[in-house]
Design a protein around this motif. Structure first.
Motif, PDB file in Angstrom:
ATOM      1  N   THR A  72      21.553  75.492  39.800  1.00 23.65           N
ATOM      2  CA  THR A  72      20.780  76.240  38.800  1.00 23.65           C
ATOM      3  C   THR A  72      21.712  77.000  37.889  1.00 23.65           C
ATOM      4  OG1 THR A  72      18.893  76.510  40.256  1.00 23.65           O
ATOM      5  CG2 THR A  72      19.071  78.052  38.456  1.00 23.65           C
ATOM      6  N   ASP A 123      17.479  78.990  34.695  1.00 29.61           N
ATOM      7  CA  ASP A 123      16.644  78.837  35.894  1.00 29.61           C
ATOM      8  C   ASP A 123      16.204  77.409  36.159  1.00 29.61           C
ATOM      9  OD1 ASP A 123      15.048  81.966  35.161  1.00 29.61           O
ATOM     10  OD2 ASP A 123      16.745  81.555  36.478  1.00 29.61           O
ATOM     11  N   GLU A 147       2.680  86.893  44.210  1.00 25.95           N
ATOM     12  CA  GLU A 147       3.602  87.332  43.179  1.00 25.95           C
ATOM     13  C   GLU A 147       2.933  87.307  41.813  1.00 25.95           C
ATOM     14  OE1 GLU A 147       6.669  88.378  43.730  1.00 25.95           O
ATOM     15  OE2 GLU A 147       6.856  87.843  45.852  1.00 25.95           O
ATOM     16  N   ASN A 168       5.155  87.513  38.884  1.00 25.76           N
ATOM     17  CA  ASN A 168       6.174  87.068  37.939  1.00 25.76           C
ATOM     18  C   ASN A 168       6.835  85.820  38.503  1.00 25.76           C
ATOM     19  OD1 ASN A 168       7.938  86.922  35.849  1.00 25.76           O
ATOM     20  ND2 ASN A 168       9.158  88.699  36.434  1.00 25.76           N
ATOM     21  N   TYR A 169       6.485  84.680  37.946  1.00 24.21           N
ATOM     22  CA  TYR A 169       6.991  83.432  38.516  1.00 24.21           C
ATOM     23  C   TYR A 169       7.019  82.344  37.447  1.00 24.21           C
ATOM     24  CZ  TYR A 169       1.900  82.773  38.954  1.00 24.21           C
ATOM     25  OH  TYR A 169       0.545  82.713  38.703  1.00 24.21           O
ATOM     26  N   TYR A 170       7.610  81.230  37.841  1.00 17.69           N
ATOM     27  CA  TYR A 170       7.671  80.052  36.989  1.00 17.69           C
ATOM     28  C   TYR A 170       7.003  78.882  37.702  1.00 17.69           C
ATOM     29  CZ  TYR A 170      11.484  82.532  34.587  1.00 17.69           C
ATOM     30  OH  TYR A 170      12.237  83.455  33.906  1.00 17.69           O
ATOM     31  N   ARG A 217       8.166  73.205  31.995  1.00 20.02           N
ATOM     32  CA  ARG A 217       8.139  74.456  32.736  1.00 20.02           C
ATOM     33  C   ARG A 217       7.199  75.438  32.051  1.00 20.02           C
ATOM     34  NH1 ARG A 217      13.685  77.470  32.699  1.00 20.02           N
ATOM     35  NH2 ARG A 217      12.422  79.334  32.877  1.00 20.02           N
ATOM     36  N   GLU A 252       6.258  79.723  32.121  1.00 25.17           N
ATOM     37  CA  GLU A 252       6.432  81.066  32.639  1.00 25.17           C
ATOM     38  C   GLU A 252       5.059  81.684  32.848  1.00 25.17           C
ATOM     39  OE1 GLU A 252      10.157  80.211  30.268  1.00 25.17           O
ATOM     40  OE2 GLU A 252       8.018  79.837  30.053  1.00 25.17           O
ATOM     41  N   ASN A 309      10.420  84.702  40.242  1.00 24.09           N
ATOM     42  CA  ASN A 309      11.468  85.142  39.333  1.00 24.09           C
ATOM     43  C   ASN A 309      12.317  86.209  40.001  1.00 24.09           C
ATOM     44  OD1 ASN A 309      13.037  85.531  37.114  1.00 24.09           O
ATOM     45  ND2 ASN A 309      11.566  86.797  36.023  1.00 24.09           N
ATOM     46  N   ASN A 310      13.292  85.770  40.777  1.00 27.68           N
ATOM     47  CA  ASN A 310      14.241  86.696  41.385  1.00 27.68           C
ATOM     48  C   ASN A 310      15.603  86.048  41.419  1.00 27.68           C
ATOM     49  OD1 ASN A 310      14.231  84.881  43.504  1.00 27.68           O
ATOM     50  ND2 ASN A 310      12.922  86.146  44.800  1.00 27.68           N
ATOM     51  N   ASN A 344      16.115  81.878  42.774  1.00 24.63           N
ATOM     52  CA  ASN A 344      15.758  80.662  42.051  1.00 24.63           C
ATOM     53  C   ASN A 344      15.402  79.506  42.960  1.00 24.63           C
ATOM     54  OD1 ASN A 344      18.235  81.813  39.944  1.00 24.63           O
ATOM     55  ND2 ASN A 344      16.134  81.544  39.241  1.00 24.63           N
TER      56      ASN A 344
END
Lengths: 111, 115
Positions: free
Chosen positions: A94, A98, B29, B31-33, B50, B52, B97-98, B101
């Motif tokens: 990565t 990301d 959570e 805040n994530y992707y 992707r 967000e 999102n931390n 990854n």
């Protein structure tokens, strides 16, 4: 395709042998990962690394070990291969965006 | 812990038609992707698209678009004008999102595009 490489691509080996699956990337990524994937199935994280000298076990228990001595290199070792280790092993890294980039995988068969 | 579910193990579509692959996820959570990855037969896994979680607008990449429903925890992939090269396994994936990854993958959907 991404600059992440795995060797060998295919390996057939006998029970009890020690094997090392190689993974290298030329993108300077700090974070690297190993996944195990049975044919047509989901990926399971078995190891990851945040950078040099950092290694952690993933969600799926694995008898393999990893090392991270150089940023670009993240080899996975099985000290004594067993038929239950037969699977595909995918390496990934990565970067700052990301996005995970995957290698082509090593398909391991233990007889 | 996060879980990702793809309820369609296999799908097929005629060339040039549109197909939608389903994905649902479960997380506490905020805040994530979310990602869709494509794994062609005997080839490398590549990122398709992707999203967000904080963005309400659905992501689009050429013929690929998503329908992201955050409240329903749904993230479907629409492929328009399907091409033979779209034949592959498609994996939905989730990432908090931390610093880690790390991706959590769904079980995959095998898509066959028929001529």
């Amino acid at each position: 395709e991404a600059d992440i490489y795995q060797t060998p691509r295919y390996l057939v080996i006998g029970t009890g042998k020690k094997i090392t699956l190689e993974c290298s990337q030329t993108m300077g990524h700090d974070k690297m990962y190993w996944y195990q994937q049975d044919p047509g199935m989901e990926l399971h994280l078995i190891h990851y690394s945040y950078g040099v000298n950092s290694t952690e076990k993933g969600d799926l228990s694995s008898e393999s070990t990893v090392s991270r001595i150089r940023t670009e290199h993240f080899p996975l070792t099985l000290e004594s291969a067993r038929p239950s280790h037969t699977s595909q092993y995918l390496c990934a890294s990565t970067g700052p965006t990301d996005e995970q980039y995957f290698g082509p995988g090593t398909r391991l068969t233990v007889t | 812990a996060q879980t990702v579910t793809q309820s369609q193990p296999e799908m097929s579509v005629q060339e040039a038609e549109t197909v939608t692959l389903s994905c649902t996820y479960d997380t506490s959570e905020n805040n994530y992707y979310l990602f869709w990855y494509k794994q062609p037969p005997s080839r490398q896994m590549i990122l398709v698209i992707r999203q967000e979680a904080y963005k309400q607008q659905n992501a689009t990449e050429n013929r690929f678009s998503v329908n992201f429903q955050k409240a329903a925890k749904s993230f479907s992939l629409k492929i328009s004008d399907s091409q033979l090269g779209d034949t592959a396994m498609y994996f939905c994936a989730f990432m908090v999102n931390n610093a880690g990854n790390m991706l959590t993958f769904g079980g995959g959907t095998r898509l066959m595009v028929k001529p």
